[in-house]
Scaffold this motif. Structure first.
Motif, PDB file in Angstrom:
ATOM      1  N   SER A  34       0.851  -1.187   0.000  1.00  0.00           N
ATOM      2  CA  SER A  34       0.000   0.000   0.000  1.00  0.00           C
ATOM      3  C   SER A  34       0.886   1.236   0.000  1.00  0.00           C
ATOM      4  O   SER A  34       1.689   1.435   0.918  1.00  0.00           O
ATOM      5  CB  SER A  34      -0.910  -0.004   1.233  1.00  0.00           C
ATOM      6  OG  SER A  34      -1.368   1.303   1.530  1.00  0.00           O
ATOM      7  N   LEU A  35       0.748   2.079  -1.015  1.00  0.00           N
ATOM      8  CA  LEU A  35       1.539   3.307  -1.078  1.00  0.00           C
ATOM      9  C   LEU A  35       1.212   4.210   0.109  1.00  0.00           C
ATOM     10  O   LEU A  35       2.109   4.837   0.686  1.00  0.00           O
ATOM     11  CB  LEU A  35       1.285   4.050  -2.387  1.00  0.00           C
ATOM     12  CG  LEU A  35       2.046   5.370  -2.564  1.00  0.00           C
ATOM     13  CD1 LEU A  35       3.548   5.169  -2.475  1.00  0.00           C
ATOM     14  CD2 LEU A  35       1.669   6.026  -3.892  1.00  0.00           C
ATOM     15  N   GLU A  36      -0.054   4.266   0.474  1.00  0.00           N
ATOM     16  CA  GLU A  36      -0.462   5.086   1.608  1.00  0.00           C
ATOM     17  C   GLU A  36       0.255   4.652   2.891  1.00  0.00           C
ATOM     18  O   GLU A  36       0.745   5.483   3.657  1.00  0.00           O
ATOM     19  CB  GLU A  36      -1.980   4.986   1.803  1.00  0.00           C
ATOM     20  CG  GLU A  36      -2.520   5.862   2.921  1.00  0.00           C
ATOM     21  CD  GLU A  36      -4.026   5.737   3.085  1.00  0.00           C
ATOM     22  OE1 GLU A  36      -4.596   6.479   3.897  1.00  0.00           O
ATOM     23  OE2 GLU A  36      -4.627   4.877   2.406  1.00  0.00           O
ATOM     24  N   SER A  53       4.880  -0.674  -3.967  1.00  0.00           N
ATOM     25  CA  SER A  53       5.067  -2.097  -4.316  1.00  0.00           C
ATOM     26  C   SER A  53       6.513  -2.462  -4.047  1.00  0.00           C
ATOM     27  O   SER A  53       7.408  -1.608  -4.109  1.00  0.00           O
ATOM     28  CB  SER A  53       4.721  -2.364  -5.787  1.00  0.00           C
ATOM     29  OG  SER A  53       5.759  -1.913  -6.641  1.00  0.00           O
ATOM     30  N   TYR A  54       6.744  -3.726  -3.761  1.00  0.00           N
ATOM     31  CA  TYR A  54       8.104  -4.193  -3.515  1.00  0.00           C
ATOM     32  C   TYR A  54       8.933  -4.089  -4.785  1.00  0.00           C
ATOM     33  O   TYR A  54      10.120  -3.732  -4.752  1.00  0.00           O
ATOM     34  CB  TYR A  54       8.077  -5.643  -3.027  1.00  0.00           C
ATOM     35  CG  TYR A  54       7.273  -5.856  -1.761  1.00  0.00           C
ATOM     36  CD1 TYR A  54       7.180  -4.875  -0.782  1.00  0.00           C
ATOM     37  CD2 TYR A  54       6.591  -7.054  -1.546  1.00  0.00           C
ATOM     38  CE1 TYR A  54       6.443  -5.075   0.375  1.00  0.00           C
ATOM     39  CE2 TYR A  54       5.847  -7.273  -0.395  1.00  0.00           C
ATOM     40  CZ  TYR A  54       5.777  -6.275   0.560  1.00  0.00           C
ATOM     41  OH  TYR A  54       5.044  -6.477   1.703  1.00  0.00           O
ATOM     42  N   GLU A  55       8.302  -4.403  -5.905  1.00  0.00           N
ATOM     43  CA  GLU A  55       9.014  -4.402  -7.179  1.00  0.00           C
ATOM     44  C   GLU A  55       9.571  -3.013  -7.510  1.00  0.00           C
ATOM     45  O   GLU A  55      10.684  -2.887  -8.046  1.00  0.00           O
ATOM     46  CB  GLU A  55       8.089  -4.880  -8.299  1.00  0.00           C
ATOM     47  CG  GLU A  55       7.692  -6.344  -8.208  1.00  0.00           C
ATOM     48  CD  GLU A  55       6.555  -6.628  -7.226  1.00  0.00           C
ATOM     49  OE1 GLU A  55       6.181  -7.806  -7.093  1.00  0.00           O
ATOM     50  OE2 GLU A  55       6.035  -5.667  -6.606  1.00  0.00           O
ATOM     51  N   GLU A  56       8.785  -1.964  -7.204  1.00  0.00           N
ATOM     52  CA  GLU A  56       9.253  -0.597  -7.479  1.00  0.00           C
ATOM     53  C   GLU A  56      10.513  -0.276  -6.682  1.00  0.00           C
ATOM     54  O   GLU A  56      11.468   0.307  -7.214  1.00  0.00           O
ATOM     55  CB  GLU A  56       8.156   0.408  -7.141  1.00  0.00           C
ATOM     56  CG  GLU A  56       7.024   0.480  -8.125  1.00  0.00           C
ATOM     57  CD  GLU A  56       6.003   1.527  -7.694  1.00  0.00           C
ATOM     58  OE1 GLU A  56       6.160   2.703  -8.092  1.00  0.00           O
ATOM     59  OE2 GLU A  56       5.071   1.175  -6.945  1.00  0.00           O
ATOM     60  N   MET A  57      10.516  -0.621  -5.413  1.00  0.00           N
ATOM     61  CA  MET A  57      11.705  -0.337  -4.596  1.00  0.00           C
ATOM     62  C   MET A  57      12.908  -1.122  -5.095  1.00  0.00           C
ATOM     63  O   MET A  57      14.033  -0.605  -5.131  1.00  0.00           O
ATOM     64  CB  MET A  57      11.446  -0.662  -3.124  1.00  0.00           C
ATOM     65  CG  MET A  57      12.617  -0.269  -2.217  1.00  0.00           C
ATOM     66  SD  MET A  57      12.377  -0.674  -0.469  1.00  0.00           S
ATOM     67  CE  MET A  57      12.690  -2.458  -0.499  1.00  0.00           C
ATOM     68  N   LEU A  58      12.677  -2.372  -5.482  1.00  0.00           N
ATOM     69  CA  LEU A  58      13.789  -3.207  -5.933  1.00  0.00           C
ATOM     70  C   LEU A  58      14.349  -2.749  -7.278  1.00  0.00           C
ATOM     71  O   LEU A  58      15.475  -3.109  -7.634  1.00  0.00           O
ATOM     72  CB  LEU A  58      13.336  -4.665  -6.003  1.00  0.00           C
ATOM     73  CG  LEU A  58      12.952  -5.285  -4.649  1.00  0.00           C
ATOM     74  CD1 LEU A  58      12.404  -6.687  -4.838  1.00  0.00           C
ATOM     75  CD2 LEU A  58      14.135  -5.284  -3.691  1.00  0.00           C
ATOM     76  N   ALA A  59      13.567  -1.957  -8.000  1.00  0.00           N
ATOM     77  CA  ALA A  59      14.048  -1.399  -9.270  1.00  0.00           C
ATOM     78  C   ALA A  59      14.881  -0.140  -9.055  1.00  0.00           C
ATOM     79  O   ALA A  59      15.523   0.352  -9.993  1.00  0.00           O
ATOM     80  CB  ALA A  59      12.863  -1.089 -10.189  1.00  0.00           C
ATOM     81  N   ASP A  60      14.894   0.372  -7.845  1.00  0.00           N
ATOM     82  CA  ASP A  60      15.667   1.575  -7.518  1.00  0.00           C
ATOM     83  C   ASP A  60      17.145   1.204  -7.413  1.00  0.00           C
ATOM     84  O   ASP A  60      17.560   0.450  -6.528  1.00  0.00           O
ATOM     85  CB  ASP A  60      15.163   2.151  -6.186  1.00  0.00           C
ATOM     86  CG  ASP A  60      15.801   3.498  -5.844  1.00  0.00           C
ATOM     87  OD1 ASP A  60      16.934   3.761  -6.282  1.00  0.00           O
ATOM     88  OD2 ASP A  60      15.160   4.274  -5.119  1.00  0.00           O
ATOM     89  N   GLU A  61      17.931   1.745  -8.303  1.00  0.00           N
ATOM     90  CA  GLU A  61      19.352   1.400  -8.366  1.00  0.00           C
ATOM     91  C   GLU A  61      20.137   1.881  -7.147  1.00  0.00           C
ATOM     92  O   GLU A  61      21.247   1.414  -6.890  1.00  0.00           O
ATOM     93  CB  GLU A  61      19.969   1.969  -9.642  1.00  0.00           C
ATOM     94  CG  GLU A  61      19.420   1.329 -10.916  1.00  0.00           C
ATOM     95  CD  GLU A  61      20.089   1.860 -12.170  1.00  0.00           C
ATOM     96  OE1 GLU A  61      20.957   2.761 -12.048  1.00  0.00           O
ATOM     97  OE2 GLU A  61      19.746   1.388 -13.265  1.00  0.00           O
ATOM     98  N   GLU A  62      19.585   2.800  -6.389  1.00  0.00           N
ATOM     99  CA  GLU A  62      20.271   3.336  -5.218  1.00  0.00           C
ATOM    100  C   GLU A  62      20.254   2.363  -4.032  1.00  0.00           C
ATOM    101  O   GLU A  62      21.089   2.466  -3.123  1.00  0.00           O
ATOM    102  CB  GLU A  62      19.631   4.664  -4.787  1.00  0.00           C
ATOM    103  CG  GLU A  62      19.750   5.785  -5.798  1.00  0.00           C
ATOM    104  CD  GLU A  62      21.172   6.286  -5.922  1.00  0.00           C
ATOM    105  OE1 GLU A  62      21.770   6.591  -4.880  1.00  0.00           O
ATOM    106  OE2 GLU A  62      21.682   6.343  -7.058  1.00  0.00           O
TER     107      GLU A  62
END
Length: 322
Positions: A34-36, A53-62
């Motif tokens: 949940s983004l909220e 989403s977990y996938e969005e964070m895992l796509a963050d190269e930082e």
């Protein structure tokens, strides 16, 4: 080191507080379904980025390390997701719900050559070396037996009672007593004897465990989620005994003579929360190009999971997904 936190519950907040107190690492991101919820967590815990989403964070190269803070039942899924994205993993204990899952996750990490370790914080704390040094000095004589207990009143926590979330006392608090025994006496066990009392939902509510070692040493352990205990780990030797106070976050070590007189008391170093030591261990291992932490090798994680499988098999405690 920029750390991403996967999950936004109570233990995730403790990790965020830890990271905020460190110079060597930072609470960079948090992800929830949940983004909220993620945004609320980020605001409350001073985390730079929030993802829905977990996938969005895992796509963050930082993101340089991911701390998995979800229930045991989801560690395999979330661990493999992180590894598939090439992200090093610090996975909260218990590592998985059972040994088969642990083996699958460790094999996948080895295949992909991605770092992973179990966040059983007592393995990384300074108190571990302090205890080992006292034993090695001979001050206690020959070690013959240990006892350890860890109990809390946890019945208000829904996840503890739900079989589908791998609930019960063993994987949440009993794992600390088993790790204490392993750290002090090793792993050469020839017999494991135990009893458990189950909750109405069918998971273990309180457990008593005896480990018999090949050299004749004994570990007597008890754990539960129905009442608070004094949470001592006691090491008995031929010249005296040692009490490790609060075994899942040792704050004081007391040395006693055979006639029960306090010889000395040792305080452990001041800490942020205690989680910082596992984060620092990950940082050192990653800097050295390692795929595991020497403080908690993969073989040891798997062995403890196998012990817990054997105990649950004796008790007839099986999770719905097994």
């Amino acid at each position: 080191m920029k750390v991403g936190i996967l999950g936004a519950g109570r233990i995730a907040a403790t990790m965020a507080r830890t990271l905020n107190g460190m110079k060597e690492a930072e609470a960079y991101a948090v992800a929830s379904r949940s983004l909220e919820k993620a945004e609320a967590f980020a605001r409350a815990n001073h985390v730079e980025k929030a993802y829905g989403s977990y996938e969005e964070m895992l796509a963050d190269e930082e993101v340089e390390l991911v701390y998995i803070a979800t229930p045991h039942s989801h560690h395999l899924e979330h661990g493999k997701l992180c590894i598939s994205c090439g992200k090093p993993v610090l996975c909260e204990k218990s590592f998985t719900a059972n040994a088969a899952q642990a083996r699958e996750l460790l094999d996948y990490a080895a295949e992909k050559k991605v770092f992973i370790t179990e966040a059983i914080w007592t393995r990384y704390m300074p108190s571990r070396k302090m205890i080992n040094d006292i034993i090695a000095s001979g001050e206690l004589g020959d070690i013959k037996m240990i006892s350890a207990n860890l109990g809390y009143e946890l019945t208000d926590k829904e996840r503890m009672l739900r079989p589908e979330l791998a609930g019960g006392a063993l994987l949440d608090v009993g794992v600390y007593t088993l790790n204490f025994a392993s750290m002090v006496l090793g792993d050469d066990i020839v017999k494991m004897t135990s009893e458990c009392v189950k909750t109405d939902t069918g998971v273990d509510g309180q457990d008593a465990i005896i480990l018999t070692y090949r050299d004749g040493k004994l570990a007597v352990l008890h754990t539960g989620m129905w009442a608070d205990t004094e949470q001592y780990g006691i090491i008995y030797g031929t010249k005296g005994y040692m009490i490790a106070c609060n075994i899942n976050n040792i704050d004081t070590i007391q040395i006693y003579s055979p006639d029960r007189h306090l010889v000395r008391e040792i305080k452990v170093p001041e800490q942020i929360t205690g989680y910082e030591y596992e984060v620092l261990a990950c940082r050192r291992a990653l800097a050295a190009g390692k795929l595991e932490c020497e403080e908690m090798p993969h073989a040891e994680t798997l062995r403890i999971m196998e012990w817990m499988d054997a105990l649950r098999a004796d008790w007839g405690v099986k999770y719905p997904f097994e």
